[in-house]
Design a protein around this motif. Structure first.
Motif, mmCIF file in Angstrom:
data_model
loop_
_atom_site.group_PDB
_atom_site.id
_atom_site.type_symbol
_atom_site.label_atom_id
_atom_site.label_comp_id
_atom_site.label_asym_id
_atom_site.label_seq_id
_atom_site.Cartn_x
_atom_site.Cartn_y
_atom_site.Cartn_z
ATOM 1 N N UNK A 1 -8.359 4.510 -9.708
ATOM 2 C CA UNK A 1 -8.932 4.957 -8.428
ATOM 3 C C UNK A 1 -8.482 4.094 -7.254
ATOM 4 N N UNK A 2 -8.512 4.701 -6.082
ATOM 5 C CA UNK A 2 -8.300 3.988 -4.814
ATOM 6 C C UNK A 2 -6.896 3.439 -4.642
ATOM 7 N N UNK A 3 -5.913 4.082 -5.262
ATOM 8 C CA UNK A 3 -4.521 3.673 -5.052
ATOM 9 C C UNK A 3 -3.832 4.664 -4.128
ATOM 10 N N UNK A 4 -3.072 4.143 -3.168
ATOM 11 C CA UNK A 4 -2.283 4.982 -2.286
ATOM 12 C C UNK A 4 -3.131 5.668 -1.231
ATOM 13 N N UNK A 5 -2.448 6.087 -0.158
ATOM 14 C CA UNK A 5 -3.132 6.784 0.925
ATOM 15 C C UNK A 5 -2.161 7.767 1.561
ATOM 16 N N UNK A 6 -2.648 8.959 1.845
ATOM 17 C CA UNK A 6 -1.875 9.974 2.554
ATOM 18 C C UNK A 6 -2.702 10.448 3.732
ATOM 19 N N UNK A 7 -2.065 10.528 4.889
ATOM 20 C CA UNK A 7 -2.810 11.011 6.042
ATOM 21 C C UNK A 7 -2.232 10.529 7.348
ATOM 22 N N UNK A 8 -3.039 10.641 8.397
ATOM 23 C CA UNK A 8 -2.590 10.229 9.717
ATOM 24 C C UNK A 8 -2.792 8.725 9.899
ATOM 25 N N UNK A 9 -2.448 8.220 11.084
ATOM 26 C CA UNK A 9 -2.490 6.787 11.321
ATOM 27 C C UNK A 9 -3.898 6.224 11.153
ATOM 28 N N UNK A 10 -4.901 6.954 11.588
ATOM 29 C CA UNK A 10 -6.273 6.474 11.480
ATOM 30 C C UNK A 10 -6.691 6.357 10.017
ATOM 31 N N UNK B 1 0.854 -1.195 0.000
ATOM 32 C CA UNK B 1 0.000 0.000 0.000
ATOM 33 C C UNK B 1 0.887 1.241 0.000
ATOM 34 N N UNK B 2 0.893 1.973 -1.116
ATOM 35 C CA UNK B 2 1.679 3.201 -1.209
ATOM 36 C C UNK B 2 1.164 4.198 -0.179
ATOM 37 N N UNK B 3 2.059 4.672 0.679
ATOM 38 C CA UNK B 3 1.652 5.448 1.852
ATOM 39 C C UNK B 3 2.564 6.651 2.045
ATOM 40 N N UNK B 4 1.973 7.793 2.328
ATOM 41 C CA UNK B 4 2.716 8.971 2.755
ATOM 42 C C UNK B 4 2.063 9.484 4.026
ATOM 43 N N UNK B 5 2.868 9.751 5.015
ATOM 44 C CA UNK B 5 2.349 10.097 6.336
ATOM 45 C C UNK B 5 2.296 11.601 6.520
ATOM 46 N N UNK B 6 1.108 12.118 6.737
ATOM 47 C CA UNK B 6 0.971 13.548 7.016
ATOM 48 C C UNK B 6 1.675 13.911 8.310
ATOM 49 N N UNK B 7 1.730 12.964 9.244
ATOM 50 C CA UNK B 7 2.396 13.211 10.531
ATOM 51 C C UNK B 7 3.863 13.556 10.333
ATOM 52 N N UNK B 8 4.528 12.796 9.446
ATOM 53 C CA UNK B 8 5.964 12.961 9.282
ATOM 54 C C UNK B 8 6.324 14.034 8.261
ATOM 55 N N UNK B 9 5.491 14.194 7.230
ATOM 56 C CA UNK B 9 5.923 15.029 6.114
ATOM 57 C C UNK B 9 5.025 16.233 5.856
ATOM 58 N N UNK C 1 -3.901 0.194 15.356
ATOM 59 C CA UNK C 1 -5.278 0.556 14.984
ATOM 60 C C UNK C 1 -5.934 -0.464 14.064
ATOM 61 N N UNK C 2 -5.175 -1.445 13.595
ATOM 62 C CA UNK C 2 -5.692 -2.421 12.633
ATOM 63 C C UNK C 2 -6.040 -3.713 13.370
ATOM 64 N N UNK C 3 -7.283 -4.159 13.291
ATOM 65 C CA UNK C 3 -7.662 -5.399 13.976
ATOM 66 C C UNK C 3 -7.099 -6.640 13.286
ATOM 67 N N UNK D 1 8.926 6.740 9.303
ATOM 68 C CA UNK D 1 7.926 5.933 8.611
ATOM 69 C C UNK D 1 7.701 4.615 9.358
ATOM 70 N N UNK D 2 8.774 4.007 9.857
ATOM 71 C CA UNK D 2 8.631 2.765 10.622
ATOM 72 C C UNK D 2 7.856 3.018 11.908
ATOM 73 N N UNK D 3 8.171 4.106 12.585
ATOM 74 C CA UNK D 3 7.413 4.439 13.811
ATOM 75 C C UNK D 3 5.927 4.637 13.480
ATOM 76 N N UNK D 4 5.657 5.288 12.358
ATOM 77 C CA UNK D 4 4.281 5.507 11.933
ATOM 78 C C UNK D 4 3.589 4.173 11.644
ATOM 79 N N UNK D 5 4.297 3.255 10.976
ATOM 80 C CA UNK D 5 3.722 1.941 10.683
ATOM 81 C C UNK D 5 3.341 1.222 11.978
ATOM 82 N N UNK D 6 4.152 1.370 13.016
ATOM 83 C CA UNK D 6 3.831 0.761 14.310
ATOM 84 C C UNK D 6 2.560 1.387 14.907
ATOM 85 N N UNK D 7 2.369 2.686 14.694
ATOM 86 C CA UNK D 7 1.130 3.335 15.154
ATOM 87 C C UNK D 7 -0.086 2.772 14.406
#
Length: 293
Positions: free
Chosen positions: A241-250, A212-220, A291-293, A281-287
Motif C-alpha cells: 500500500x501507499x506506493x507511487x502517486x498519479x495525478x496533478x501537482x497538488x 517517489x514513483x510518479x506519473x503526471x496526469x497533466x502530461x499523460x 507547492x511543497x513547504x 516531467x521536469x516542468x511538472x516537478x518544478x510545479x
C-alpha cells in the motif's frame, strides 16, 4: 524545507540528458538524479556532463555499485567532481543488484562487509587522510589523494534491509531509499538508521532521500494511474500500500509531504520507465516544488 528533485532514468539514451538537465536548471529545480544501472549510462561520466551543462541544479548519482569500483577510483572521481563543481555533486554508493554483480564477475560473499569497508575508506580519503588498510575486500597501502575536496563531502548509501540501514546510519552521511518505500517504511528506516548512528556515536544530521514513483496526469492524461500500477506489478510491489502517486501537482505535493512527515529530508520524483515526455516531467516537478513547504 523539504528538498525536491527528479530522476533522469537510464532507460533514456544519454543524448537526451543535456536538454533535461538544462531545463531542470532553467526551471529552478533543486536536484536532478541519475542512476548507474547495469548496463546503461555510467554514473560519474553522466554526472560530469550534467554538471558542466548547468549552473545551479545539484546532480545526484544514486547510486554507484561498490563491487564494480576500487575505492581509490571512487574517491578520485568524487573529489574531482567536488573541486570542479563545488557543492553541486551528490554521490551515493551501494552494494548493487546482486544478479548484475554476478553477471560481471564482481559479486562478493558479503556485500554488507564490502560496503562498510568501502564507506570507511572513501570517507577517509575524501577527508584528505593518508590510508593504509587491509580489510576483507578493501586493501590500500599508503594511499592519499593529491587533490582532495576543499571542504566536507557527504557520501550517501543506498539501503533497503535492516542490516544495511543500520550500516548506513553508522558509516554514511545519508541514506537513499528506493521507490518501494512507503511512508511507514520511511519511519522504520529512520529507526534503523538511528540505531546505527547511536552504535557509532554519530550525532551530526543524517539526510534521508526517498524516491517517489510518479506519473503526471497533466502530461499523460488518464493512463497515468495505469502506468503506476503496471510498473509496481512489474517490480512485484502491487500489493504494497501507499506506493507511487498519479495525478496533478497538488496530489503529488501531498504525497511528497506524507513522506516528509515520515522522515524524508528530500523526495525525488521518479517517472515510470515508459514516461513519454521527460522534459514535461521536469516542468511538472518544478510545479510540485512550488507547492511543497
Amino acid at each position: 524545507m523539504t528538498g525536491l528533485g527528479a530522476v533522469f532514468r537510464p532507460q533514456l539514451p544519454p543524448e537526451r540528458l543535456r536538454a533535461v538537465v538544462q531545463l531542470a536548471d532553467a526551471t529552478g529545480l533543486e536536484e536532478l538524479w541519475l542512476w548507474e544501472d547495469c548496463f546503461r549510462e555510467g554514473g560519474i561520466s553522466a554526472a560530469a556532463a550534467a554538471l558542466a551543462w548547468s549552473e545551479q541544479v545539484r546532480v545526484g548519482v544514486g547510486l554507484l555499485p561498490v563491487p564494480l569500483r576500487n575505492v581509490a577510483i571512487t574517491a578520485m572521481e568524487v573529489a574531482t567532481l567536488h573541486r570542479l563543481f563545488p557543492g553541486r555533486a551528490i554521490l551515493g554508493v551501494g552494494h548493487g543488484v546482486q544478479d548484475w554483480m554476478g553477471q560481471v564477475g564482481a559479486r562478493v560473499e558479503s556485500p554488507v562487509t564490502l560496503l562498510r569497508e568501502h564507506l570507511d575508506a572513501l570517507r577517509a580519503l575524501l577527508r584528505g587522510e593518508r590510508l593504509t588498510t587491509d580489510g576483507r575486500y578493501v586493501k590500500l597501502d599508503d594511499v592519499a589523494l593529491d587533490w582532495p575536496p576543499t571542504g566536507p563531502v557527504e557520501i550517501l548509501a543506498g539501503a533497503t534491509g535492516p542490516r544495511t540501514l543500520r550500516l548506513s546510519g553508522a558509516a554514511a552521511d545519508g541514506t537513499i531509499l528506493t521507490a518501494s518505500t512507503a511512508p511507514d517504511g520511511v519511519r522504520r528506516a529512520r529507526q534503523l538508521i538511528d540505531e546505527g548512528r547511536e552504535s557509532a556515536d554519530r550525532t551530526e544530521p543524517h539526510k534521508v532521500v526517498v524516491y517517489l514513483l510518479t506519473a503526471t496526469a497533466t502530461a499523460t492524461g488518464p493512463d497515468a494511474a495505469a502506468r503506476i500500477r503496471a510498473e509496481l506489478a512489474e517490480e512485484g510491489l502491487q500489493s504494497v500500500p501507499d506506493l507511487g502517486v498519479a495525478g496533478d501537482a497538488d496530489t503529488v505535493a501531498k504525497a511528497v509531504q506524507r513522506l516528509a512527515e515520515a522522515g524524508a529530508d528530500t523526495v525525488i520524483l521518479q517517472p515510470t520507465g515508459d514516461e513519454p515526455d521527460p522534459e514535461a516531467f521536469v516542468r511538472f516537478a518544478a510545479e510540485v516544488r512550488a507547492l511543497v513547504p
